[in-house]
Design an enzyme around this catalytic site. Structure first.
Site, PDB file in Angstrom:
ATOM      1  N   ASN A   8       0.989  -1.243  -0.067  1.00  0.00           N
ATOM      2  CA  ASN A   8       0.069   0.068  -0.012  1.00  0.00           C
ATOM      3  C   ASN A   8       0.689   1.120  -0.078  1.00  0.00           C
ATOM      4  O   ASN A   8       1.261   1.611   1.153  1.00  0.00           O
ATOM      5  CB  ASN A   8      -0.800  -0.177   1.189  1.00  0.00           C
ATOM      6  CG  ASN A   8      -1.696   1.243   1.476  1.00  0.00           C
ATOM      7  OD1 ASN A   8      -1.898   1.894   0.634  1.00  0.00           O
ATOM      8  ND2 ASN A   8      -2.177   1.312   2.536  1.00  0.00           N
ATOM      9  N   TRP A   9       1.215   1.765  -1.206  1.00  0.00           N
ATOM     10  CA  TRP A   9       1.992   2.956  -1.242  1.00  0.00           C
ATOM     11  C   TRP A   9       1.346   4.235  -0.654  1.00  0.00           C
ATOM     12  O   TRP A   9       2.065   5.281  -0.463  1.00  0.00           O
ATOM     13  CB  TRP A   9       2.481   3.167  -2.787  1.00  0.00           C
ATOM     14  CG  TRP A   9       3.235   2.132  -3.431  1.00  0.00           C
ATOM     15  CD1 TRP A   9       3.493   0.822  -2.711  1.00  0.00           C
ATOM     16  CD2 TRP A   9       3.422   1.780  -4.687  1.00  0.00           C
ATOM     17  NE1 TRP A   9       4.224  -0.084  -3.611  1.00  0.00           N
ATOM     18  CE2 TRP A   9       4.445   0.471  -4.888  1.00  0.00           C
ATOM     19  CE3 TRP A   9       3.549   2.452  -5.927  1.00  0.00           C
ATOM     20  CZ2 TRP A   9       4.747  -0.001  -5.977  1.00  0.00           C
ATOM     21  CZ3 TRP A   9       4.012   2.294  -6.995  1.00  0.00           C
ATOM     22  CH2 TRP A   9       4.798   0.777  -7.051  1.00  0.00           C
ATOM     23  N   LYS A  10       0.049   4.277  -0.363  1.00  0.00           N
ATOM     24  CA  LYS A  10      -0.390   5.476   0.124  1.00  0.00           C
ATOM     25  C   LYS A  10      -0.181   6.481  -0.476  1.00  0.00           C
ATOM     26  O   LYS A  10      -0.063   6.479  -1.982  1.00  0.00           O
ATOM     27  CB  LYS A  10      -0.041   5.527   1.789  1.00  0.00           C
ATOM     28  CG  LYS A  10      -0.095   4.400   2.580  1.00  0.00           C
ATOM     29  CD  LYS A  10       0.013   4.653   4.101  1.00  0.00           C
ATOM     30  CE  LYS A  10      -0.293   2.943   4.614  1.00  0.00           C
ATOM     31  NZ  LYS A  10      -0.117   3.350   5.967  1.00  0.00           N
ATOM     32  N   HIS A  96      -9.683   1.223   4.759  1.00  0.00           N
ATOM     33  CA  HIS A  96      -8.471   1.386   5.470  1.00  0.00           C
ATOM     34  C   HIS A  96      -8.575   2.415   6.647  1.00  0.00           C
ATOM     35  O   HIS A  96      -9.323   3.125   6.366  1.00  0.00           O
ATOM     36  CB  HIS A  96      -7.279   1.889   4.564  1.00  0.00           C
ATOM     37  CG  HIS A  96      -5.832   1.913   5.195  1.00  0.00           C
ATOM     38  ND1 HIS A  96      -5.673   2.794   6.153  1.00  0.00           N
ATOM     39  CD2 HIS A  96      -4.787   1.069   5.167  1.00  0.00           C
ATOM     40  CE1 HIS A  96      -4.398   2.500   6.437  1.00  0.00           C
ATOM     41  NE2 HIS A  96      -3.791   1.385   6.032  1.00  0.00           N
ATOM     42  N   GLU A  98      -6.899   4.696   7.637  1.00  0.00           N
ATOM     43  CA  GLU A  98      -6.870   6.058   7.485  1.00  0.00           C
ATOM     44  C   GLU A  98      -7.903   6.751   6.583  1.00  0.00           C
ATOM     45  O   GLU A  98      -8.365   8.087   6.682  1.00  0.00           O
ATOM     46  CB  GLU A  98      -5.461   6.303   6.592  1.00  0.00           C
ATOM     47  CG  GLU A  98      -4.150   5.873   7.455  1.00  0.00           C
ATOM     48  CD  GLU A  98      -2.943   5.391   6.846  1.00  0.00           C
ATOM     49  OE1 GLU A  98      -2.831   5.340   5.684  1.00  0.00           O
ATOM     50  OE2 GLU A  98      -1.870   4.824   7.685  1.00  0.00           O
ATOM     51  N   GLU A 166      -5.550  -4.941  10.697  1.00  0.00           N
ATOM     52  CA  GLU A 166      -4.541  -3.856  10.825  1.00  0.00           C
ATOM     53  C   GLU A 166      -4.931  -3.053  11.995  1.00  0.00           C
ATOM     54  O   GLU A 166      -5.691  -2.134  12.156  1.00  0.00           O
ATOM     55  CB  GLU A 166      -4.440  -2.939   9.648  1.00  0.00           C
ATOM     56  CG  GLU A 166      -4.317  -3.453   8.547  1.00  0.00           C
ATOM     57  CD  GLU A 166      -3.624  -2.648   7.363  1.00  0.00           C
ATOM     58  OE1 GLU A 166      -2.499  -2.646   7.064  1.00  0.00           O
ATOM     59  OE2 GLU A 166      -4.248  -1.594   7.194  1.00  0.00           O
ATOM     60  N   GLY A 172       2.289   2.136  10.841  1.00  0.00           N
ATOM     61  CA  GLY A 172       3.328   3.326  10.867  1.00  0.00           C
ATOM     62  C   GLY A 172       4.076   3.625  12.107  1.00  0.00           C
ATOM     63  O   GLY A 172       4.835   4.614  11.960  1.00  0.00           O
ATOM     64  N   SER A 210       3.149  -2.265  10.523  1.00  0.00           N
ATOM     65  CA  SER A 210       4.629  -2.235  10.742  1.00  0.00           C
ATOM     66  C   SER A 210       5.471  -3.638  10.440  1.00  0.00           C
ATOM     67  O   SER A 210       6.342  -3.916  11.187  1.00  0.00           O
ATOM     68  CB  SER A 210       4.870  -1.751  12.392  1.00  0.00           C
ATOM     69  OG  SER A 210       4.728  -0.663  12.553  1.00  0.00           O
ATOM     70  N   GLY A 231       2.580  -0.983   4.097  1.00  0.00           N
ATOM     71  CA  GLY A 231       2.769   0.447   4.198  1.00  0.00           C
ATOM     72  C   GLY A 231       4.307   0.886   3.830  1.00  0.00           C
ATOM     73  O   GLY A 231       4.730   0.524   2.773  1.00  0.00           O
ATOM     74  N   GLY A 232       4.903   1.546   4.901  1.00  0.00           N
ATOM     75  CA  GLY A 232       5.945   1.958   4.718  1.00  0.00           C
ATOM     76  C   GLY A 232       7.280   1.059   4.020  1.00  0.00           C
ATOM     77  O   GLY A 232       7.986   1.416   3.299  1.00  0.00           O
TER      78      GLY A 232
HETATM   79  P1  PGA Z   1       2.817   0.313   7.650  1.00  0.00           P
HETATM   80  O1  PGA Z   1       1.251   0.479   7.131  1.00  0.00           O
HETATM   81  O2  PGA Z   1       3.097  -0.990   7.141  1.00  0.00           O
HETATM   82  O3  PGA Z   1       3.486   1.474   7.449  1.00  0.00           O
HETATM   83  O4  PGA Z   1       2.414   0.416   9.315  1.00  0.00           O
HETATM   84  C1  PGA Z   1       0.604  -0.695   6.963  1.00  0.00           C
HETATM   85  C2  PGA Z   1      -0.822  -0.206   6.270  1.00  0.00           C
HETATM   86  O5  PGA Z   1      -1.338   0.651   6.472  1.00  0.00           O
HETATM   87  O6  PGA Z   1      -1.471  -0.696   5.685  1.00  0.00           O
END
Ligand code: PGA
Length: 248
Positions: A8-10, A96, A98, A166, A172, A210, A231-232
């Site tokens: 997930n490149w956000k 998600h 977010e 999640e 994050g 994470s 994510g990251g």
């Molecule tokens: P993260 O994000 O790996 O940066 O914690 C995961 C996500 O939000 O899908």
């Protein structure tokens, strides 16, 4: 069940970076032994076409980060599932945390978005997870169970739906639940899926929050963890591939 590692490149990268990242992952697929998992990348919407070109003919699939619940119409700034399918996507992330926080998306909307995705032949990756306060109050299993029950659309099956657990406090932050905590929640989700749908035993349940190359192997061996939403660590070829290789 073959695991799925989804990046997930956000809201990151520019077109050139996105194309280079996709190219790097495709190159790894060609050069290295099979990582033992399916791979999906979910770039920001403006980069979907460019990344789709890069992924063409490779084993890496394209996904999106969100879609609108309607097929078309007067919804300024929004993107329909039909448009995502047209851009080459096979999956879309919905709900998600977010999106739930930034855009006040609730379970009913997430369910409608997943239904819209299914209507266009896209798979839906439905995200659920508790806050730290909910976990501390002993509510994690209830919260996740309620979200699951209210977010699954009618046409749900193991082919068109993936669940991503999640925990919000792990996204994050560099914090991850213990393997026992992940095991407990994934077991609970599996039991609810088996109870509520015919092929619930075959739905992939991803863990997200994470995940890094150095903790991926310990997470991916947990019984009902069928991959990860990353994510990251999905923003560099080395980290993304390191996590994928942990599925072997
Ligand atoms: P993260 O994000 O790996 O940066 O914690 C995961 C996500 O939000 O899908």
């Amino acid at each position: 069940m073959r695991p799925l590692i989804a990046g997930n490149w956000k809201m990151n990268l520019r077109r050139g970076d996105a194309v280079a990242l996709a190219a790097g992952i495709v190159e790894k697929c060609a050069a290295e032994p099979d990582p033992g998992c399916d791979l999906l990348v979910c770039p920001p919407a403006p980069m979907l076409h460019a990344v789709a070109e890069q992924l063409a003919g490779s084993p890496v699939s394209l996904g999106a980060q969100d879609c609108h619940a309607e097929q078309s119409g007067a919804h300024t700034g929004d993107i329909s599932a039909a448009m995502l399918a047209d851009a080459g996507c096979v999956q879309v992330i919905v709900g998600h945390s977010e999106r739930r926080a930034d855009h006040r998306e609730d379970d009913a909307l997430v369910k409608a978005k997943a239904a819209a995705a299914h209507k266009e032949g896209l798979g839906a990756i439905i995200c659920i997870g508790e806050t730290l306060a909910q976990r501390d109050a002993g509510e994690a299993l209830n919260v996740v169970g309620d979200q699951l029950a209210s977010s699954l659309p009618d046409a749900v099956n193991a082919e068109n739906t993936v669940i991503a657990y999640e925990p919000i406090w792990a996204i994050g932050t560099g914090l991850t639940p213990t393997t026992e905590q992940i095991d407990e929640v994934h077991n609970h989700i599996r039991a609810l899926l088996v109870e509520s749908m015919g092929d619930g035993a075959n739905v992939r349940i991803l863990y997200g929050g994470s995940v890094k190359p150095d903790n991926a192997a310990a997470i991916m061996v947990i019984e009902h963890v069928n991959g990860g939403l990353i994510g990251g660590a999905s923003l560099t070829v080395g980290n993304f591939w390191g996590i994928a290789a942990a599925c072997r």
